[in-house]
Design an enzyme around this catalytic site. Structure first.
Site, PDB file in Angstrom:
ATOM      1  N   ALA A  61      23.791-105.286 -25.495  1.00 45.05           N
ATOM      2  CA  ALA A  61      24.168-103.924 -25.122  1.00 45.05           C
ATOM      3  C   ALA A  61      23.364-102.905 -25.923  1.00 45.05           C
ATOM      4  O   ALA A  61      22.983-103.156 -27.068  1.00 45.05           O
ATOM      5  CB  ALA A  61      25.657-103.717 -25.359  1.00 45.05           C
ATOM      6  N   GLY A 102      24.741-109.561 -24.695  1.00 47.59           N
ATOM      7  CA  GLY A 102      24.508-109.397 -23.262  1.00 47.59           C
ATOM      8  C   GLY A 102      23.183-109.955 -22.818  1.00 47.59           C
ATOM      9  O   GLY A 102      23.020-110.350 -21.650  1.00 47.59           O
TER      10      GLY A 102
END
Length: 695
Positions: A61, A102
């Site tokens: 992220a 992520g």
């Protein structure tokens, strides 16, 4: 902040391009979705390679979007992964350098994964009080197995790609030195016609004794997770990969992720994460400010602090000379340094060769002339202005031009120290915390004439020696010790009113402090505070202090080093034993003051000590001594044992609510020693306006 699209033959290459670690922010997610769909729609494209520009595949992220609407704006990371997974053409993740959070979840959504050795593979969300929220807890066990996945998710520790080569996470780990892009394109060509496309979600999670393993894991994680709920939530979501269908597992993961997002512990950890990065940013010192070269260092003083400071330089590969006034003191200091390294070897924290190499970088001298060529010299002598003056006048006389002259003072006026030299622009405060070779905090004290290049050099040096540098302006005690003084004043007042050291310590340790104020004072040495109080009596006679601590010190009870302080200590042991002598002394002193001792609730102890920190912190912030409230929090989280799960004193005050904090402070101001509770004007204003310190 996008994704680049190129074509090589029949293979489309989508390159995440969002420096420095290709964070998956909104712009990058949008560009990636567009690129995948563009390749899928092009009849000339048979396969797609997804990789990252620069020094990362993807770090996950984008921290710049934390707590902002962009994090949840479409396309979300879930949407991007679904577009990749549902693509009708094979998508190959070409992993290198860093593939975390992520980024790893995105790679797990690809049909194939190839990698270079040395890539760090991790799901570190637990370190922010969270769990992987885009399928990581459901997909990773399907490719590396339940046990390895649970360990990676619960600890957040990176694993090198070559150690995962035997798992289904990677279809191929290339040899070192391979051209990753060329090899990935060739691999994509080989699998271009493969159908059906393999999906991680279709794999099963097997384990020969699943229930027993999970029961053992739950017990072990519960025992070590302390105040943090995320590790146990990680266990449950990873367990769901083995007990629920994939889509149900995804939904369970999402629900637990959203729950953790709202916990105070996660909010505190995310605050600390951002605060640490903010601490290095100085508004008037541009990132490209030239820095001075630090190739050789010197330390004046071979005591506990000076020796620890010297070890920091040696650990970073910088030769350092330690100066003392007598051969006996020098020999003792160098012997202590050697003993510290030998202890590290014995504990398995350092190999013998490394220890000898570091010891070899530390030399001793009795002559100022021998340190004249150092690029930086740090004074670590007794905390007395007269002693500091003598040292800095000698340093000014012998040190080469351009050398940085630093003081390790913990309370004294750095501008006065700088005035002892003819080069105040080269003087800075570098306040290390004891033990200096262990404690992470470094208060960097900026004098009124400290050069910007000197400040920038100090910040860069803090990173090189693996410290967290936090800048402070000049005042008595700077950020940390100025606040600590108010904290300790309240602790001592509590003794007069009815508490005992062991109750105060238990209350603060129950709140989450690593050590209560009295155990901390015994460790640091009670004579240190005694000396400061004596100076205060001359410089600020209007400030009221409890005499309890002075009565202790008058008996030579300076703490662990004398075998007696607020507690008793057995020879050779550091375990604090409640002292009958201290109890009698405290009770007798209360009677001498005419005070009737009363039961004091632990909640009052915590409130008075923590709010004393907050109130003084607000004054420091308003005066500009600290640049931002989060800098104050980092000082207390990394240097004073403030509980990490509470985010630091200023953040904690915001979670309680500034109006509530102010109400309590006003209540104490109406009682005994009310002058110690004069509310900070900034606190009053923010409470009235409904704002927080962060603004």
């Amino acid at each position: 902040m996008s994704a680049d699209y190129t074509v090589q033959g029949s293979v489309a290459v989508v390159t995440l391009n969002n420096p420095p670690v290709n964070g998956l922010g909104l712009a990058t997610r949008s560009a990636s979705v567009d690129a995948i769909r563009r390749a899928e729609a092009d009849p000339g494209i048979e396969a797609i390679v997804l990789t990252g520009a620069g020094k990362a595949f993807s770090g996950g992220a984008d921290i710049r979007e934390f707590n902002s609407p962009k994090a949840l704006t479409e396309p979300t990371l879930h949407t991007l992964i679904r577009v990749v997974e549902d693509c009708s053409k094979p998508v190959v993740a070409a992993v290198h350098s860093v593939c975390m959070g992520g980024g790893l979840e995105l790679a797990l959504g690809c049909h194939y994964r190839v990698a270079l050795p040395g890539a760090q593979i991790a799901l570190p969300e637990v370190k922010l009080g969270l769990l992987p929220g885009a399928g990581g807890t459901q997909r990773l066990p399907r490719v590396v197995g339940l046990e390895m996945a649970l360990d990676m998710v619960v600890t957040g520790t990176p694993v090198l790609s070559e150690k995962l080569a035997g798992t289904a996470l990677f279809d191929e780990v290339f040899a070192a030195g391979t051209d990753l892009l060329a090899a990935s394109i060739a691999f994509a060509g080989k699998v271009a016609a493969q159908r059906p496309l393999p999906k991680v979600r279709a794999r099963a999670v097997g384990h020969p004794d699943r229930d027993a393993f999970l029961a053992t894991a739950r017990a072990a994680v519960k025992a070590r997770s302390g105040a943090f709920p995320a590790p146990l939530e990680c266990v449950e979501t990873v367990a769901a990969s083995a007990t629920l269908p994939f889509e149900e597992g995804l939904a369970f993961e999402r629900a637990r992720f959203l729950h953790l997002m709202q916990t105070p512990e996660s909010k505190a950890l995310r605050h600390a994460f951002m605060a640490e990065r903010a601490a290095s940013k100085l508004p008037d010192v541009p990132a490209d400010t030239p820095v001075r070269r630090i190739e050789r260092a010197a330390v004046v003083g071979a005591g506990t602090m000076g020796g620890g400071i010297a070890m920091n330089f040696a650990n970073a590969g910088i030769p350092v000379t330690v100066l003392e006034t007598s051969q006996e003191a020098l020999d003792k200091g160098l012997a202590t340094i050697r003993k510290n390294y030998e202890n590290s070897v014995r504990k398995g924290k350092l190999v013998q060769d490394k220890a000898e190499q570091r010891i070899g970088l530390i030399t001793g001298t009795l002559s100022y002339e021998d340190i004249a060529g150092a690029d930086i010299v740090i004074e670590a002598v007794f905390e007395d202005m007269g002693v500091k003056e003598s040292v800095f006048r000698q340093l000014d006389a012998v040190m080469k031009q351009g050398a940085i002259l630093a003081s390790n003072t913990s309370t004294l006026d750095l501008d006065r120290i700088a005035a002892f030299t003819g080069r105040p622009q080269d003087v800075i405060g570098l306040h290390f915390f004891s033990p200096a070779n262990v404690m992470r905090l470094l208060e960097i004290v900026r004098g009124k004439e400290t050069g910007k290049d000197v400040l920038a050099t100090a910040m860069a040096l803090s990173k090189k020696i693996k410290k967290l540098g936090v800048v402070s302006g000049v005042c008595d005690g700077f950020i940390g010790n100025r606040m600590l003084e108010q904290y300790l004043r309240q602790a001592f007042f509590l003794l007069e009113e009815g508490a005992l050291p062991e109750q105060v310590d238990a209350a603060m340790e129950g709140f989450g402090f690593a050590m209560g104020p009295f155990r901390m004072s015994d460790l640091a040495g009670n004579d240190v505070g005694w000396y400061i109080r004596k100076r205060r009596a001359v410089e600020s006679p209007h400030i009221a202090y409890s005499k309890t601590a002075d009565l202790l010190c008058e008996q030579g009870r300076f703490g662990q080093k004398t075998g007696a302080g607020w507690y008793d200590y057995q020879p050779g042991e550091r375990k604090a034993q409640p002292s009958a002598w201290v109890r009698d002394m405290v009770e007798r002193h209360s009677a001498e003051l005419g005070l009737v001792r009363r039961p004091i609730a632990n909640s009052e102890i915590v409130e008075r000590l923590v709010y004393a920190l907050v109130n003084e912190g607000a004054k420091i912030l308003e005066e500009g001594i600290a640049l931002r409230a989060s800098d104050i929090d980092m000082v207390y989280l990394s240097g004073y044992g403030f509980p990490l799960h509470r985010g630091g004193p200023m953040f904690y005050a915001e979670t309680v609510g500034l109006p509530k904090v102010l109400e309590a402070i006003r209540g104490y101001a109406a009682g005994r020693h009310g002058e110690a509770w004069l509310p900070a004007p900034l606190l009053e204003r923010l409470a009235q306006e409904g704002k927080g310190f962060a603004g």
